[in-house]
Design a protein around this motif. Structure first.
Motif, PDB file in Angstrom:
ATOM      1  N   ARG A 152      -3.588 -20.366  -1.661  1.00 55.22           N
ATOM      2  CA  ARG A 152      -3.660 -20.268  -2.708  1.00 55.22           C
ATOM      3  C   ARG A 152      -2.411 -19.804  -3.344  1.00 55.22           C
ATOM      4  O   ARG A 152      -2.111 -18.908  -3.047  1.00 55.22           O
ATOM      5  N   LYS A 208      -2.532 -16.338  -4.053  1.00 59.45           N
ATOM      6  CA  LYS A 208      -3.202 -14.842  -2.724  1.00 59.45           C
ATOM      7  C   LYS A 208      -1.839 -14.426  -1.738  1.00 59.45           C
ATOM      8  O   LYS A 208      -1.208 -13.429  -1.693  1.00 59.45           O
ATOM      9  N   VAL A 217      -4.301 -14.171  18.114  1.00 63.50           N
ATOM     10  CA  VAL A 217      -4.785 -13.897  19.811  1.00 63.50           C
ATOM     11  C   VAL A 217      -6.694 -13.882  19.110  1.00 63.50           C
ATOM     12  O   VAL A 217      -7.713 -14.482  19.644  1.00 63.50           O
ATOM     13  N   ILE A 218      -7.088 -12.745  18.574  1.00 60.26           N
ATOM     14  CA  ILE A 218      -8.002 -12.519  18.292  1.00 60.26           C
ATOM     15  C   ILE A 218      -8.503 -14.032  17.706  1.00 60.26           C
ATOM     16  O   ILE A 218     -10.297 -14.655  17.444  1.00 60.26           O
ATOM     17  N   ASN A 219      -7.803 -14.595  16.786  1.00 55.44           N
ATOM     18  CA  ASN A 219      -8.137 -15.946  15.916  1.00 55.44           C
ATOM     19  C   ASN A 219      -8.415 -16.777  17.032  1.00 55.44           C
ATOM     20  O   ASN A 219      -9.382 -18.013  17.145  1.00 55.44           O
ATOM     21  N   SER A 220      -8.229 -17.494  18.263  1.00 51.53           N
ATOM     22  CA  SER A 220      -7.495 -17.971  19.246  1.00 51.53           C
ATOM     23  C   SER A 220      -8.441 -17.951  20.346  1.00 51.53           C
ATOM     24  O   SER A 220      -9.306 -19.205  20.514  1.00 51.53           O
ATOM     25  N   ILE A 221      -9.298 -17.398  20.670  1.00 51.04           N
ATOM     26  CA  ILE A 221      -9.610 -16.861  21.884  1.00 51.04           C
ATOM     27  C   ILE A 221     -11.519 -17.471  21.283  1.00 51.04           C
ATOM     28  O   ILE A 221     -12.060 -17.356  20.773  1.00 51.04           O
ATOM     29  N   ARG A 223     -11.735 -20.208  20.941  1.00 54.22           N
ATOM     30  CA  ARG A 223     -11.103 -21.921  19.949  1.00 54.22           C
ATOM     31  C   ARG A 223     -10.512 -22.507  21.416  1.00 54.22           C
ATOM     32  O   ARG A 223     -10.831 -24.152  20.692  1.00 54.22           O
ATOM     33  N   VAL A 283      -6.919  -6.209  13.356  1.00 57.42           N
ATOM     34  CA  VAL A 283      -7.774  -6.351  12.251  1.00 57.42           C
ATOM     35  C   VAL A 283      -7.967  -6.530  11.327  1.00 57.42           C
ATOM     36  O   VAL A 283      -8.293  -7.364  10.628  1.00 57.42           O
ATOM     37  N   TYR A 315      -6.278 -10.174  10.376  1.00 58.48           N
ATOM     38  CA  TYR A 315      -8.135 -11.264  10.939  1.00 58.48           C
ATOM     39  C   TYR A 315      -8.759 -11.119   9.996  1.00 58.48           C
ATOM     40  O   TYR A 315      -9.072 -12.549   9.511  1.00 58.48           O
ATOM     41  N   LEU A 316      -9.010 -10.030   8.868  1.00 61.40           N
ATOM     42  CA  LEU A 316     -10.135 -10.165   7.706  1.00 61.40           C
ATOM     43  C   LEU A 316      -9.690 -11.343   7.050  1.00 61.40           C
ATOM     44  O   LEU A 316     -10.097 -12.096   6.424  1.00 61.40           O
ATOM     45  N   LEU A 355      -9.902 -14.472   7.744  1.00 58.67           N
ATOM     46  CA  LEU A 355     -10.570 -15.108   7.503  1.00 58.67           C
ATOM     47  C   LEU A 355     -11.207 -15.417   5.955  1.00 58.67           C
ATOM     48  O   LEU A 355     -11.465 -17.013   5.598  1.00 58.67           O
ATOM     49  N   ASP A 361      -8.598 -16.573   3.574  1.00 57.33           N
ATOM     50  CA  ASP A 361      -7.045 -17.263   3.595  1.00 57.33           C
ATOM     51  C   ASP A 361      -5.887 -16.673   2.612  1.00 57.33           C
ATOM     52  O   ASP A 361      -5.466 -17.232   2.294  1.00 57.33           O
ATOM     53  N   PHE A 362      -5.694 -15.262   3.565  1.00 56.38           N
ATOM     54  CA  PHE A 362      -4.693 -15.014   2.963  1.00 56.38           C
ATOM     55  C   PHE A 362      -3.450 -14.607   3.982  1.00 56.38           C
ATOM     56  O   PHE A 362      -3.727 -14.731   5.034  1.00 56.38           O
ATOM     57  N   ILE A 375      -8.027 -12.683  -8.355  1.00 50.99           N
ATOM     58  CA  ILE A 375      -7.835 -13.354  -7.237  1.00 50.99           C
ATOM     59  C   ILE A 375      -9.999 -13.044  -6.969  1.00 50.99           C
ATOM     60  O   ILE A 375     -10.759 -13.665  -7.207  1.00 50.99           O
ATOM     61  N   ARG A 429     -17.632 -20.247   0.566  1.00 47.66           N
ATOM     62  CA  ARG A 429     -18.233 -19.964   1.763  1.00 47.66           C
ATOM     63  C   ARG A 429     -17.861 -18.737   2.875  1.00 47.66           C
ATOM     64  O   ARG A 429     -16.802 -18.440   2.547  1.00 47.66           O
ATOM     65  N   PRO A 486     -16.827 -17.507   6.117  1.00 49.27           N
ATOM     66  CA  PRO A 486     -16.137 -17.916   6.509  1.00 49.27           C
ATOM     67  C   PRO A 486     -16.786 -17.424   8.587  1.00 49.27           C
ATOM     68  O   PRO A 486     -17.775 -16.816   8.362  1.00 49.27           O
ATOM     69  N   SER A 487     -16.276 -18.099   9.318  1.00 49.56           N
ATOM     70  CA  SER A 487     -17.235 -17.694  10.769  1.00 49.56           C
ATOM     71  C   SER A 487     -16.404 -16.947  10.637  1.00 49.56           C
ATOM     72  O   SER A 487     -14.896 -17.114  11.661  1.00 49.56           O
ATOM     73  N   PHE A 488     -17.163 -16.382  11.868  1.00 44.84           N
ATOM     74  CA  PHE A 488     -16.301 -14.888  12.204  1.00 44.84           C
ATOM     75  C   PHE A 488     -17.071 -14.841  13.539  1.00 44.84           C
ATOM     76  O   PHE A 488     -17.544 -14.731  14.246  1.00 44.84           O
ATOM     77  N   ASN A 489     -15.371 -14.547  14.250  1.00 49.23           N
ATOM     78  CA  ASN A 489     -14.891 -14.374  16.088  1.00 49.23           C
ATOM     79  C   ASN A 489     -15.502 -12.894  16.426  1.00 49.23           C
ATOM     80  O   ASN A 489     -14.757 -12.035  16.430  1.00 49.23           O
ATOM     81  N   PRO A 537     -14.661 -11.809  19.871  1.00 52.42           N
ATOM     82  CA  PRO A 537     -13.343 -11.262  19.880  1.00 52.42           C
ATOM     83  C   PRO A 537     -12.773 -10.136  19.570  1.00 52.42           C
ATOM     84  O   PRO A 537     -11.934  -9.262  20.371  1.00 52.42           O
ATOM     85  N   LEU A 538     -12.913 -10.456  18.462  1.00 55.71           N
ATOM     86  CA  LEU A 538     -12.421  -9.074  17.356  1.00 55.71           C
ATOM     87  C   LEU A 538     -12.793  -7.716  17.841  1.00 55.71           C
ATOM     88  O   LEU A 538     -12.248  -7.264  18.247  1.00 55.71           O
ATOM     89  N   VAL A 571     -11.429  -7.329  21.205  1.00 55.38           N
ATOM     90  CA  VAL A 571      -9.714  -7.181  21.749  1.00 55.38           C
ATOM     91  C   VAL A 571      -9.143  -5.400  21.070  1.00 55.38           C
ATOM     92  O   VAL A 571      -8.677  -4.831  21.876  1.00 55.38           O
ATOM     93  N   PHE A 572     -10.238  -4.985  20.062  1.00 59.62           N
ATOM     94  CA  PHE A 572      -9.941  -3.839  19.137  1.00 59.62           C
ATOM     95  C   PHE A 572     -10.430  -2.916  20.304  1.00 59.62           C
ATOM     96  O   PHE A 572      -9.643  -1.682  20.305  1.00 59.62           O
TER      97      PHE A 572
END
Lengths: 491, 112
Positions: free
Chosen positions: A162, A165, A216-220, A222, A419, A422-423, A426, A428-429, B21, B31, B33-36, B39-40, B43-44
């Motif tokens: 977007r 964004k 890292v958080i996104n790939s664990i 997955r 952190v 990652y949020l 999620l 889409d930014f 926005i 939707r 989003p699916s939340f990991n 791991p979050l 890792v934190f």
């Protein structure tokens, strides 16, 4: 030719060849592994580069950047999982080729295409950068302000996702870049009395958080462990004569697309590869072959992303305006060494400029050797399970950031950004435009203030300078296009 | 033009973009989003333990804690290899940073 009289003597010194090799080797390594992007790798090695001579530092970091483009296609072809974002489109035809038992030729073609793209891109850097620098010598603060403003808006509007964004992320980056003491008035801005923030913070911290920790958080859990990825022996690599005939023109078109999008601010290799694929599809009557293992579909995007990587050095080195987020991080590395890239760089630091360009040739030849005869090594690296990899990445992030200032506070900031990043991901930014905002924001402010001093605070006087006016009008056009597009999207 | 001029422009732009926005998001079907989550959190926690330990106790326990806590994120766990990884990595980082690069970091406070 300055390349041969100045460049190669610098690039061929033992230390520079060694760091060039280290750069391209690690670049291919992280490129092959899904879950670490070239940008994270550049950020991870940035603390090390502080101890190096600036030329050596850029040679190494540059090698990482273009090396990752070579390695990325390996995972795309063998696993249908892009090693880096700019190789995502290679999955479309590369993976079907592997399924048909033609993984070897696919790997061979992507390496050759990458080399051709890099070579054409480097030739363009050699000829266009000095020309652009000569043109930019007449630039004053007003021109810089308008060119950088255009860069910022382009970073927000041209990227993926977007547009609105992305623009918001650019503004966020500019806001973060402002933290610290204001050089003009001596006022502390957004420091909240925290002494660690008085000088602002380096871009590494932002890149490590938003790319390293977030990835890292996104790939664990997955990225799955792959037991078998097929056998790739040297004999199986050779494409047929028919393949060679088919990829010549797509590579030329890919190089053209890549060279166009590389230097543009905010675009970079990912967009170049997607557009090259789309263009290639349009150029063939039998469009339905694409997606089923067409060699053209891997040759064009792989040429484009490498051409884009090399040409993105043009605006960075001649104007100090980064063409992509990775270039923004590299610009940060130069700034740490007290080098402000600009039109005078080629004249004042010819060793740096020509040495880096000469190293592109050396590095790309290294990569050709690493990626064709030694492809088996990288295929084996794909089998490293991610569960062992990510603790190592986390460890390198922590120690790398800590070693900058021996400050645990800096690592704490990386955690918060990670952190937060990652949020944001999620929702889409995309974080890439933010890095460009972070590095360009303070420069835009400085140049704007300087030009306002010259015009005695009259903003409209900027339009009396033809180059500035052109840039400002282009900025306005982009903004209108962005707002129009966003309104249409939301309907 | 004072030091607050530029922050004001950025702040105003942020507000406008944020409202825009928000309105856009409100008008369309969302939707979740699916939340990991695991791991979050892991890792934190791992990174935080590094921050808390490095200056107080030293680099070896900090890296060990980072790797052990961080490894909690994975679904498949193999404690023998994780402990081995933590051990090797912590000794290695101590050797590189305290001994070779001579950064002012202690291995384990009071011991090395």
């Amino acid at each position: 030719m300055d390349l041969f009289t100045i460049g190669f003597p610098v690039a061929l010194t033992l230390i520079n060849v060694a760091y060039c090799f280290l750069g391209v080797f690690l670049g291919t390594f992280v490129g092959v592994l899904p879950g670490i992007s070239g940008l994270t790798a550049v950020a991870l090695l940035l603390p090390l580069s502080y101890h190096l001579d600036p030329t050596t530092a850029i040679i190494m970091l540059g090698g990482l950047y273009y090396g990752a483009e070579y390695g990325g296609s390996t995972a795309s072809i063998l696993l249908n999982l892009p090693g880096t974002a700019s190789n995502a489109v290679t999955c479309l035809d590369g993976y079907p080729m592997a399924r048909q038992g033609r993984a070897g030729p696919a790997l061979f073609i992507t390496s050759v295409a990458s080399f051709i793209g890099a070579a054409i891109g480097t030739v363009l850097v050699m000829f266009l950068a000095p020309l652009l620098a000569k043109f930019a010598l007449s630039f004053h603060s007003a021109e810089y302000f308008s060119a950088m403003l255009l860069g910022l808006v382009a970073a927000g509007t041209v990227g993926q996702g977007r547009r609105i964004k992305s623009v918001a992320m650019v503004v966020l980056g500019m806001t973060l870049g402002m933290i610290g003491i204001d050089t003009n008035t001596g006022v502390f801005r957004y420091t909240y009395g925290i002494a660690n923030l008085y000088d602002g913070f380096p871009i590494v911290i932002l890149a490590m958080g938003f790319f390293g920790v977030t990835e890292v958080i996104n790939s664990i859990n997955r990225i799955k462990f792959v037991a078998e990825v097929g056998d790739v022996s040297l004999r199986s690599l050779m494409p047929t004569a028919e393949d060679f005939r088919r990829i010549t023109k797509p590579m030329m078109r890919g190089a053209a697309v890549g060279s166009f999008f590389g230097p543009l601010p905010g675009t970079g290799p990912t967009i170049a590869s997607f557009i090259a694929y789309a263009v290639e599809k349009k150029c063939h009557k039998d469009e339905d072959r694409f997606g089923k293992g067409a060699v053209e579909g891997i040759a064009a995007p792989e040429t484009a992303n490498n051409a884009a990587v090399q040409t993105s050095f043009i605006p960075t080195l001649t104007l100090g305006i980064p063409g992509s987020a990775t270039m923004a991080v590299m610009l940060g590395a130069l700034l740490v060494h007290g080098i402000q890239p600009g039109p005078k760089l080629i004249v004042e630091q010819p060793e740096l400029f020509w040495g880096v360009i000469a190293s592109f040739w050396i590095g790309n030849i290294f990569l050709l050797i690493l990626n064709i005869p030694f492809i088996g090594l990288w295929v084996r690296i794909l089998k490293i399970p991610y569960k062992f990899l990510y603790p190592c990445i986390l460890c390198m992030i922590c120690i790398g950031v800590y070693s900058l200032n021996n400050s645990a506070f800096d690592v704490g900031m990386v955690i918060i950004f990670g952190v937060f990043g990652y949020l944001l991901k999620l929702m889409d930014f995309e974080p890439a435009p933010m890095l460009i905002g972070f590095i360009l924001g303070p420069m835009v402010e400085q140049n704007f203030r300087r030009s306002m001093v010259i015009t005695h605070g009259d903003f409209w006087a900027l339009f009396e300078r033809p180059i500035t006016a052109t840039f400002l009008i282009l900025t306005l056009v982009l903004l209108v296009w962005m707002i129009y597009g966003s309104l249409r999207e939301s309907r | 033009m004072g030091g607050g001029y530029y922050p004001m422009i950025l702040g105003a732009t942020s507000i406008v973009l944020g409202i825009f926005i928000g309105v856009m998001g409100w008008r369309e079907k969302g939707r979740i989003p699916s939340f990991n989550l695991l791991p979050l959190v892991a890792v934190f926690a791992g990174l935080s333990s590094f921050v808390l330990l490095i200056d107080r106790v030293g680099i070896i326990p900090a890296v060990c804690a980072l790797i052990l806590v961080g490894s909690l994120a994975g679904h498949e766990k193999n404690w023998t290899s994780t402990v081995l990884l933590a051990f090797v990595f912590s000794i290695l980082s101590w050797l590189i940073f305290s001994i070779i690069l001579e950064l002012p970091v202690v291995g384990v406070r009071g011991l090395i």
